[in-house]
Design a protein around this motif. Structure first.
Motif, PDB file in Angstrom:
ATOM      1  N   PRO A   1      45.547 -18.350 -46.545  1.00  0.00           N
ATOM      2  CA  PRO A   1      44.503 -19.262 -46.059  1.00  0.00           C
ATOM      3  C   PRO A   1      43.547 -18.571 -45.095  1.00  0.00           C
ATOM      4  O   PRO A   1      43.936 -17.649 -44.373  1.00  0.00           O
ATOM      5  CB  PRO A   1      45.306 -20.346 -45.334  1.00  0.00           C
ATOM      6  N   HIS A   2      42.302 -18.997 -45.099  1.00  0.00           N
ATOM      7  CA  HIS A   2      41.358 -18.429 -44.135  1.00  0.00           C
ATOM      8  C   HIS A   2      41.657 -18.978 -42.739  1.00  0.00           C
ATOM      9  O   HIS A   2      42.262 -20.039 -42.584  1.00  0.00           O
ATOM     10  CB  HIS A   2      39.911 -18.714 -44.549  1.00  0.00           C
ATOM     11  N   PRO A   3      41.246 -18.255 -41.708  1.00  0.00           N
ATOM     12  CA  PRO A   3      41.553 -18.678 -40.333  1.00  0.00           C
ATOM     13  C   PRO A   3      40.896 -20.017 -39.986  1.00  0.00           C
ATOM     14  O   PRO A   3      39.993 -20.496 -40.678  1.00  0.00           O
ATOM     15  CB  PRO A   3      40.979 -17.543 -39.472  1.00  0.00           C
ATOM     16  N   ASN A   4      41.352 -20.575 -38.870  1.00  0.00           N
ATOM     17  CA  ASN A   4      40.775 -21.807 -38.345  1.00  0.00           C
ATOM     18  C   ASN A   4      39.274 -21.620 -38.116  1.00  0.00           C
ATOM     19  O   ASN A   4      38.845 -20.668 -37.456  1.00  0.00           O
ATOM     20  CB  ASN A   4      41.477 -22.162 -37.026  1.00  0.00           C
ATOM     21  N   VAL A   5      38.475 -22.516 -38.693  1.00  0.00           N
ATOM     22  CA  VAL A   5      37.023 -22.399 -38.588  1.00  0.00           C
ATOM     23  C   VAL A   5      36.537 -22.717 -37.176  1.00  0.00           C
ATOM     24  O   VAL A   5      35.540 -22.167 -36.708  1.00  0.00           O
ATOM     25  CB  VAL A   5      36.352 -23.350 -39.606  1.00  0.00           C
ATOM     26  N   TRP A   6      37.259 -23.611 -36.498  1.00  0.00           N
ATOM     27  CA  TRP A   6      36.791 -24.135 -35.216  1.00  0.00           C
ATOM     28  C   TRP A   6      37.632 -23.556 -34.073  1.00  0.00           C
ATOM     29  O   TRP A   6      38.749 -23.970 -33.848  1.00  0.00           O
ATOM     30  CB  TRP A   6      36.879 -25.654 -35.216  1.00  0.00           C
ATOM     31  N   GLY A   7      37.062 -22.619 -33.350  1.00  0.00           N
ATOM     32  CA  GLY A   7      37.776 -21.992 -32.253  1.00  0.00           C
ATOM     33  C   GLY A   7      37.945 -22.942 -31.070  1.00  0.00           C
ATOM     34  O   GLY A   7      37.086 -23.805 -30.814  1.00  0.00           O
ATOM     35  N   LEU A   8      39.045 -22.771 -30.358  1.00  0.00           N
ATOM     36  CA  LEU A   8      39.329 -23.623 -29.204  1.00  0.00           C
ATOM     37  C   LEU A   8      38.218 -23.514 -28.161  1.00  0.00           C
ATOM     38  O   LEU A   8      37.769 -24.531 -27.605  1.00  0.00           O
ATOM     39  CB  LEU A   8      40.676 -23.222 -28.598  1.00  0.00           C
ATOM     40  N   ASP A   9      37.747 -22.308 -27.893  1.00  0.00           N
ATOM     41  CA  ASP A   9      36.706 -22.113 -26.883  1.00  0.00           C
ATOM     42  C   ASP A   9      35.418 -22.820 -27.284  1.00  0.00           C
ATOM     43  O   ASP A   9      34.725 -23.400 -26.434  1.00  0.00           O
ATOM     44  CB  ASP A   9      36.429 -20.618 -26.671  1.00  0.00           C
ATOM     45  N   PHE A  10      35.097 -22.773 -28.580  1.00  0.00           N
ATOM     46  CA  PHE A  10      33.874 -23.438 -29.037  1.00  0.00           C
ATOM     47  C   PHE A  10      33.959 -24.946 -28.831  1.00  0.00           C
ATOM     48  O   PHE A  10      33.040 -25.566 -28.295  1.00  0.00           O
ATOM     49  CB  PHE A  10      33.628 -23.127 -30.515  1.00  0.00           C
ATOM     50  N   ILE A  11      35.076 -25.550 -29.246  1.00  0.00           N
ATOM     51  CA  ILE A  11      35.231 -27.004 -29.113  1.00  0.00           C
ATOM     52  C   ILE A  11      35.161 -27.406 -27.643  1.00  0.00           C
ATOM     53  O   ILE A  11      34.506 -28.393 -27.280  1.00  0.00           O
ATOM     54  CB  ILE A  11      36.556 -27.474 -29.741  1.00  0.00           C
ATOM     55  N   HIS A  12      35.800 -26.634 -26.781  1.00  0.00           N
ATOM     56  CA  HIS A  12      35.831 -26.995 -25.368  1.00  0.00           C
ATOM     57  C   HIS A  12      34.529 -26.663 -24.651  1.00  0.00           C
ATOM     58  O   HIS A  12      34.335 -27.088 -23.496  1.00  0.00           O
ATOM     59  CB  HIS A  12      37.024 -26.330 -24.682  1.00  0.00           C
ATOM     60  N   SER A  13      33.637 -25.952 -25.312  1.00  0.00           N
ATOM     61  CA  SER A  13      32.320 -25.680 -24.717  1.00  0.00           C
ATOM     62  C   SER A  13      31.327 -26.806 -24.997  1.00  0.00           C
ATOM     63  O   SER A  13      30.258 -26.863 -24.367  1.00  0.00           O
ATOM     64  CB  SER A  13      31.756 -24.363 -25.265  1.00  0.00           C
ATOM     65  N   LEU A  14      31.659 -27.698 -25.938  1.00  0.00           N
ATOM     66  CA  LEU A  14      30.741 -28.772 -26.321  1.00  0.00           C
ATOM     67  C   LEU A  14      30.680 -29.836 -25.236  1.00  0.00           C
ATOM     68  O   LEU A  14      31.694 -30.224 -24.660  1.00  0.00           O
ATOM     69  CB  LEU A  14      31.189 -29.395 -27.641  1.00  0.00           C
TER      70      LEU A  14
ATOM     71  N   PHE B   1      37.959 -33.496 -51.572  1.00  0.00           N
ATOM     72  CA  PHE B   1      38.336 -32.835 -52.828  1.00  0.00           C
ATOM     73  C   PHE B   1      37.246 -32.918 -53.900  1.00  0.00           C
ATOM     74  O   PHE B   1      37.479 -32.530 -55.038  1.00  0.00           O
ATOM     75  CB  PHE B   1      39.631 -33.454 -53.374  1.00  0.00           C
ATOM     76  N   ARG B   2      36.069 -33.383 -53.531  1.00  0.00           N
ATOM     77  CA  ARG B   2      35.024 -33.558 -54.546  1.00  0.00           C
ATOM     78  C   ARG B   2      34.526 -32.229 -55.112  1.00  0.00           C
ATOM     79  O   ARG B   2      34.297 -32.099 -56.314  1.00  0.00           O
ATOM     80  CB  ARG B   2      33.837 -34.337 -53.949  1.00  0.00           C
ATOM     81  N   ASP B   3      34.371 -31.243 -54.260  1.00  0.00           N
ATOM     82  CA  ASP B   3      33.827 -29.955 -54.708  1.00  0.00           C
ATOM     83  C   ASP B   3      34.866 -28.846 -54.726  1.00  0.00           C
ATOM     84  O   ASP B   3      34.531 -27.675 -54.860  1.00  0.00           O
ATOM     85  CB  ASP B   3      32.665 -29.542 -53.798  1.00  0.00           C
ATOM     86  N   GLY B   4      36.136 -29.198 -54.570  1.00  0.00           N
ATOM     87  CA  GLY B   4      37.195 -28.197 -54.541  1.00  0.00           C
ATOM     88  C   GLY B   4      38.254 -28.608 -53.534  1.00  0.00           C
ATOM     89  O   GLY B   4      38.324 -29.767 -53.123  1.00  0.00           O
ATOM     90  N   ASP B   5      39.060 -27.644 -53.122  1.00  0.00           N
ATOM     91  CA  ASP B   5      40.104 -27.908 -52.135  1.00  0.00           C
ATOM     92  C   ASP B   5      39.505 -27.769 -50.745  1.00  0.00           C
ATOM     93  O   ASP B   5      39.459 -26.691 -50.174  1.00  0.00           O
ATOM     94  CB  ASP B   5      41.258 -26.912 -52.331  1.00  0.00           C
ATOM     95  N   GLY B   6      39.054 -28.889 -50.194  1.00  0.00           N
ATOM     96  CA  GLY B   6      38.381 -28.861 -48.907  1.00  0.00           C
ATOM     97  C   GLY B   6      39.282 -28.586 -47.727  1.00  0.00           C
ATOM     98  O   GLY B   6      38.793 -28.301 -46.625  1.00  0.00           O
ATOM     99  N   PHE B   7      40.606 -28.686 -47.911  1.00  0.00           N
ATOM    100  CA  PHE B   7      41.535 -28.303 -46.848  1.00  0.00           C
ATOM    101  C   PHE B   7      41.872 -26.817 -46.956  1.00  0.00           C
ATOM    102  O   PHE B   7      41.940 -26.117 -45.950  1.00  0.00           O
ATOM    103  CB  PHE B   7      42.813 -29.133 -46.924  1.00  0.00           C
ATOM    104  N   GLY B   8      42.091 -26.348 -48.177  1.00  0.00           N
ATOM    105  CA  GLY B   8      42.384 -24.926 -48.347  1.00  0.00           C
ATOM    106  C   GLY B   8      41.195 -24.062 -47.979  1.00  0.00           C
ATOM    107  O   GLY B   8      41.333 -23.019 -47.325  1.00  0.00           O
ATOM    108  N   VAL B   9      39.992 -24.485 -48.390  1.00  0.00           N
ATOM    109  CA  VAL B   9      38.751 -23.778 -48.075  1.00  0.00           C
ATOM    110  C   VAL B   9      37.841 -24.773 -47.358  1.00  0.00           C
ATOM    111  O   VAL B   9      37.098 -25.510 -47.987  1.00  0.00           O
ATOM    112  CB  VAL B   9      38.064 -23.229 -49.341  1.00  0.00           C
ATOM    113  N   SER B  10      37.928 -24.772 -46.031  1.00  0.00           N
ATOM    114  CA  SER B  10      37.211 -25.780 -45.246  1.00  0.00           C
ATOM    115  C   SER B  10      35.967 -25.220 -44.568  1.00  0.00           C
ATOM    116  O   SER B  10      35.417 -25.853 -43.665  1.00  0.00           O
ATOM    117  CB  SER B  10      38.146 -26.362 -44.181  1.00  0.00           C
ATOM    118  N   LYS B  11      35.522 -24.040 -44.980  1.00  0.00           N
ATOM    119  CA  LYS B  11      34.388 -23.407 -44.299  1.00  0.00           C
ATOM    120  C   LYS B  11      33.078 -23.602 -45.044  1.00  0.00           C
ATOM    121  O   LYS B  11      32.080 -22.952 -44.737  1.00  0.00           O
ATOM    122  CB  LYS B  11      34.655 -21.911 -44.113  1.00  0.00           C
TER     123      LYS B  11
END
Length: 604
Positions: free
Chosen positions: A31-44, A577-587
């Motif tokens: 799986p690809h890494p987490n798209v949303w970094g902790l630092d980014f979310i907490h900077s919002l 799931f409309r365009d593919g596996d949105g959980f497996g590839v969420s980027k």
């Protein structure tokens, strides 16, 4: 309990077990890494949590209620369009996503419309004997959405105007603007079809063909209203496969607070179309966005500390799972529902990837037995990496069960334990199929897949924490395993098949032989993947119609917020799931949805 060592967990595809001399070769989905970094979310940050914005929103709500009440009381000279005006104001607040503030006013407006509803259709006003297709279709859609008893038989008569001598549907030459907007209204109404309503299917087929043709001939007058854009979007995004929060934001961006257009006619309706609706909608979206932002920070902080990120073979999708629930169930009072739902979903992902790819059959048998025993001392029999997994699993299951017991005022631990045992038993059966290279029948696969998709335990973890009492006899009206007319069972069927139709090729590449596609092709030697997919879509379509009927069923005793949560979660799942596996590839597409609904506020 003593601290569990996780030193055996590594980024390698093999982990030494037993005597440590023979490495175990493990499969992985990479799986690809987490798209949303902790630092980014907490900077919002958002200023819309401040009191002044909430105070302004309350003032606007009061002003709009006054306009709403003036319409409902029949004030002014709107008697010629009294039905149309009520329908349009309801449609406006619903599409802008602010309808929850006006539930009493909406009921009063629709009660009035329903009083003059008849099976021939309605016109703009109660005293107007000329039936109007556009108004009738709008009325049908809104009345059905609010669980009034309306029959689609009225459209059968209307269709006669669009048939040639042989009885075939035709699109009249030189499509008039009024006909186009009427067809769009009818198309939207047809999306609320129940099983067996053939006239609605007929309406959907005909209006789809009509509107596709109309896209090439829309006049400049209608282009000024973005009608072509609206038609294209409606055709590409069926209502049941849209994200509620995204739809509200999108409508804010195209809403025109001037006059009411009905076909080529202009109706002056200052109580329906004005800047106050749009200001409130934008303000409300941003206030909710501010609240959800704080919840996202809490969720990502919890995930970091939960131990789940140490399972490097598993997908890290905490924000994607928060989106799955918050995109439909966003109201402030449901924060506990969202948190429990997200925690369970994050746990399920680790379990899913462990049973699907990482664990060996012998390891999975041990873990499944540990789940059946619910005994923390049994953890010592597990491989090192499973020890932490079992501890996290045990803690989350019991935390959600205890919180649910407090909310519901009754014992639920046994209920949750049984649901989790069934769920992981479904995983175990699939693991045994894989080890034996066995492809079951499609019937066997779907029966097990409804359980192994994990939606039942996930939805129960949220719905029991919505502040609504659900005694056993009420809960069974939406949750009764093996009954395909219940909302949760329908969600499981739809989620399973929506997943399979988009992920079967990737799963086959990983060596997983049992998918609904492969099972169908085994049942029907010589059949193609296309035929298998068509068969699955033929199961999905009536399931979605039944889901709609059960959601809009006025005769059960289930609190509507709970039904709406179950329904909207299904909608968002279908989008993922409309365009593919949105959980497996969420980027890709899913990332864009999250940006629009959870990350970026609306410009005022």
């Amino acid at each position: 309990m003593a601290q569990i060592s996780v030193s055996a967990i590594s980024n390698s595809n093999s982990i030494n077990q037993g005597c440590g001399s023979v490495p175990i070769v493990r499969r992985t989905a990479n799986p690809h890494p987490n798209v949303w970094g902790l630092d980014f979310i907490h900077s919002l940050k958002s200023a819309y949590g401040e009191h002044c914005y909430r105070e302004r929103a309350e003032k606007l709500i009061g002003e709009i209620k006054c306009m709403f009440n003036a319409i409902n009381n029949g004030d002014g000279d709107g008697y010629l369009i009294d039905l149309l005006e009520r329908l349009l104001v309801v449609d406006t607040v619903e599409r802008l996503g602010i309808d929850r503030h006006f539930q009493l006013e909406i009921k009063q407006a629709l009660d009035y419309v329903y009083r003059y509803w008849n099976e021939r259709g309605i016109g703009c006003g109660k005293d107007n004997s000329l039936v109007d297709l556009e108004v009738t279709a709008l009325g049908f859609r809104l009345l059905r959405l609010h669980r009034y008893n309306v029959s689609p038989a009225i459209f059968a008569v209307v269709f006669e105007n669009f048939k040639d001598e042989s009885g075939q549907f035709v699109c009249p030459p030189g499509q008039a603007n009024r006909e186009i907007t009427s067809m769009l209204s009818l198309y939207r109404a047809s999306e609320l079809a129940f099983p067996g309503e053939n006239v609605m299917d007929e309406a959907r087929i005909f209006t789809t063909k009509y509107l596709r043709g109309a896209l090439t001939s829309i006049s400049d007058w209608n282009n000024n209203r973005n009608l072509g854009q609206e038609i294209k979007y409606a055709l590409e995004n069926p209502w049941q496969k849209t994200v509620p929060r995204y739809e509200a934001k999108r409508y804010c961006q195209i809403y025109q607070p001037d006059n009411a257009w009905l076909g080529e006619s202009i109706h002056k309706m200052p109580r329906v179309y004005n800047d106050k609706y749009l200001e409130l909608a934008k303000l409300d979206f941003n206030i909710v966005h501010s609240d959800l932002l704080e919840e996202m920070k809490n969720v990502t902080r919890w995930f970091k500390d939960s131990g789940l990120p140490q399972f490097t073979f598993a997908r890290e999708r905490p924000l994607e799972f928060f989106f799955l629930i918050a995109a439909g169930t966003f109201e402030p009072q449901y924060a506990a529902c969202r948190l429990a739902f997200t925690k369970v979903a994050c746990l399920q992902t680790v379990l899913d990837d462990m049973y699907d790819t990482y664990g060996t059959l012998d390891e999975l048998k041990l873990f499944t037995e540990a789940v059946r025993r619910w005994d923390l001392s049994f953890v010592e029999t597990l491989p090192d990496y499973m020890k932490l997994c079992y501890k996290v699993f045990y803690d989350i299951v019991h935390e959600v069960a205890w919180e649910s017991e407090k909310a519901q005022g009754r014992e639920l631990l046994g209920f949750f334990r049984e649901a989790w045992e069934d769920y992981l038993g479904g995983y175990m059966e699939e693991a045994e199929w894989l080890a034996a290279e066995h492809v079951p029948t499609l019937e066997e696969y779907i029966r097990n897949g409804i359980t192994s998709i994990g939606q039942r335990v996930l939805l129960l973890s949220g719905v029991l924490l919505m502040g609504q009492l659900l005694p056993e006899n009420i809960l069974q009206q939406v949750d009764l395993p093996g009954h395909p007319d219940k909302l949760i069972e329908l969600n499981c069927i739809i989620s399973r098949l929506s997943d399979d139709t988009k992920t079967f090729q990737a799963e086959k590449a990983r060596g997983e032989l049992a998918s609904s596609i492969e099972c169908y092709m085994k049942d029907h030697p010589g059949s193609t993947e296309e035929e298998a997919l068509n068969h699955l879509y033929a199961i999905l379509d009536p399931a979605i119609k039944e889901l709609t009927r059960q959601f809009l069923n006025p005769h059960d005793n289930v609190p509507l917020p709970c039904k709406k949560m179950l329904f909207d979660e299904t909608r968002v799942t279908m989008v993922i799931f409309r365009d593919g596996d949105g959980f497996g590839v969420s980027k890709k597409e899913v990332k864009d949805y999250i940006k629009e609904t959870l990350i970026q506020p609306l410009p005022m």
